[in-house]
Write an enzyme that holds these catalytic residues in place. Structure first.
Site, PDB file in Angstrom:
ATOM      1  N   TYR A 194      44.431  38.046  38.287  1.00  0.00           N
ATOM      2  CA  TYR A 194      44.934  37.034  39.211  1.00  0.00           C
ATOM      3  C   TYR A 194      45.378  35.785  38.448  1.00  0.00           C
ATOM      4  O   TYR A 194      44.558  35.039  37.906  1.00  0.00           O
ATOM      5  CB  TYR A 194      43.875  36.657  40.247  1.00  0.00           C
ATOM      6  CG  TYR A 194      43.368  37.821  41.068  1.00  0.00           C
ATOM      7  CD1 TYR A 194      44.199  38.903  41.394  1.00  0.00           C
ATOM      8  CD2 TYR A 194      42.058  37.855  41.522  1.00  0.00           C
ATOM      9  CE1 TYR A 194      43.739  39.974  42.139  1.00  0.00           C
ATOM     10  CE2 TYR A 194      41.589  38.927  42.284  1.00  0.00           C
ATOM     11  CZ  TYR A 194      42.428  39.977  42.575  1.00  0.00           C
ATOM     12  OH  TYR A 194      41.962  41.039  43.315  1.00  0.00           O
TER      13      TYR A 194
ATOM     14  N   HIS B 270      39.272  47.799  38.318  1.00  0.00           N
ATOM     15  CA  HIS B 270      40.329  47.253  39.166  1.00  0.00           C
ATOM     16  C   HIS B 270      41.506  48.213  39.321  1.00  0.00           C
ATOM     17  O   HIS B 270      42.138  48.590  38.347  1.00  0.00           O
ATOM     18  CB  HIS B 270      40.812  45.943  38.543  1.00  0.00           C
ATOM     19  CG  HIS B 270      41.591  45.064  39.458  1.00  0.00           C
ATOM     20  ND1 HIS B 270      42.098  43.854  39.059  1.00  0.00           N
ATOM     21  CD2 HIS B 270      41.958  45.196  40.765  1.00  0.00           C
ATOM     22  CE1 HIS B 270      42.728  43.275  40.058  1.00  0.00           C
ATOM     23  NE2 HIS B 270      42.665  44.081  41.095  1.00  0.00           N
TER      24      HIS B 270
END
Length: 318
Positions: A56, A119
């Site tokens: 992110y 992830h």
């Protein structure tokens, strides 16, 4: 704030969780000080689970969240991820995962996370994810740098397949329990009850489609799904309600999902989301939304390696 036990862990998590991706300027430029205020207000309102990832904002979200939580670390459960990094950069190798946690801990200014998530596993080679990534996060768990481990991804049937093959504490599904989709119920919800892993849901606003904010150019839903936004906004306005509030309340009302992660970076967003938890959605409105959405229900897109996007089973659950 309501709290639920996260699977077999000893974490009792808030029904609503703080998604820190917007702190990394994933949607818009975020003011760092305003982001800090949002984090602190979330804690004040009883949110105790914070989710972030190196991906992110290319580590910016982790860095900012670490600063914001510097004096609040013992008040929260902190989750980060591994395996997905800069734009288009994936590395699920054993050694990279072991390095990744140390890098994240430094940015987060802590010596452990409560949850480490592999992830977006659909982007990895299946054998490598199973044979390298999961042994690596297990080693990290044994070292104490992560208390619990799990994995995340978009293709919900692939998540179910992998959940049958490995032992993890949590599975994070995104985009599959919203006003637009409910495929999490087909396999993953029953499997979580059977195996005892905690189930987390993310993106209840489907990357802004279920809100009054502009849909990002990178949002990958079919155009017919995106075209629903103004119609859904108008429908909710008939009842004096905001679409995002209705969407969030719907998502958090799932009886099995432990927590729903929603991205936030401003105190006003946080306060609106807290208010939405107390909303009662009129049955008539929900029925009208279901009717409007029906033609495109569960029309998501594929991400990751084609072999990891499993076909829908031919059978249907009653």
């Amino acid at each position: 704030m309501e709290y639920r036990k996260l699977g077999k862990t000893d974490l009792t998590v808030s029904l609503l969780s703080f998604g820190a991706s917007p702190l990394g300027n994933v949607f818009d430029e975020t003011n760092e000080e305003e982001g800090f205020r949002a984090v602190h207000a979330a804690i004040d309102h009883g949110i105790n689970f914070f989710d972030v990832a190196p991906f992110y904002g290319d580590t910016l979200a982790e860095t900012r969240l670490g600063k914001a939580l510097k004096t609040k670390r013992n008040s929260v459960f902190l989750a980060t991820k591994c395996g997905r990094y800069g734009n288009g950069v994936f590395d699920f190798s054993y050694d990279r995962i072991l390095r990744s946690i140390d890098e994240s801990l430094e940015r987060l200014q802590t010596d452990y996370v409560d949850l480490l998530t592999v992830h977006d596993i659909e982007f990895g080679d299946h054998d490598q994810v199973i044979q390298e990534a999961f042994p690596a996060v297990q080693k990290i768990k044994e070292s104490g740098k992560a208390r619990y481990i799990g994995f995340s991804g978009l293709p919900v049937r692939y998540l179910s397949k992998v959940a049958r093959e490995v032992e993890v504490d949590t599975v994070l599904s995104w985009g599959h329990y919203t006003l637009l989709a409910d495929e999490i119920n087909d396999e993953l919800v029953p499997l979580s009850l059977e195996k005892g892993f905690g189930l987390l849901n993310a993106a209840p606003l489907m990357q802004r489609i279920l809100s009054d904010a502009p849909i990002p150019a990178w949002q990958s839903s079919p155009q017919a799904v995106k075209d629903l936004q103004p119609k859904l906004l108008a429908l909710c306005r008939e009842y004096g309600l905001a679409l995002s509030d209705v969407a969030l309340k719907y998502a958090v009302s799932h009886p099995v999902i432990a927590t729903t992660i929603i991205g936030m970076s401003e105190q006003r967003q946080l306060e609106q989301n807290i208010r939405a938890l107390g909303l009662t959605i009129p049955d008539e409105l929900l029925h009208r939304i279901e009717t409007l959405v029906a033609p495109v229900k569960n029309q998501l897109w594929f991400e990751g390696k084609p072999e990891n996007n499993l076909p829908k089973p031919s059978f249907q659950h009653d």
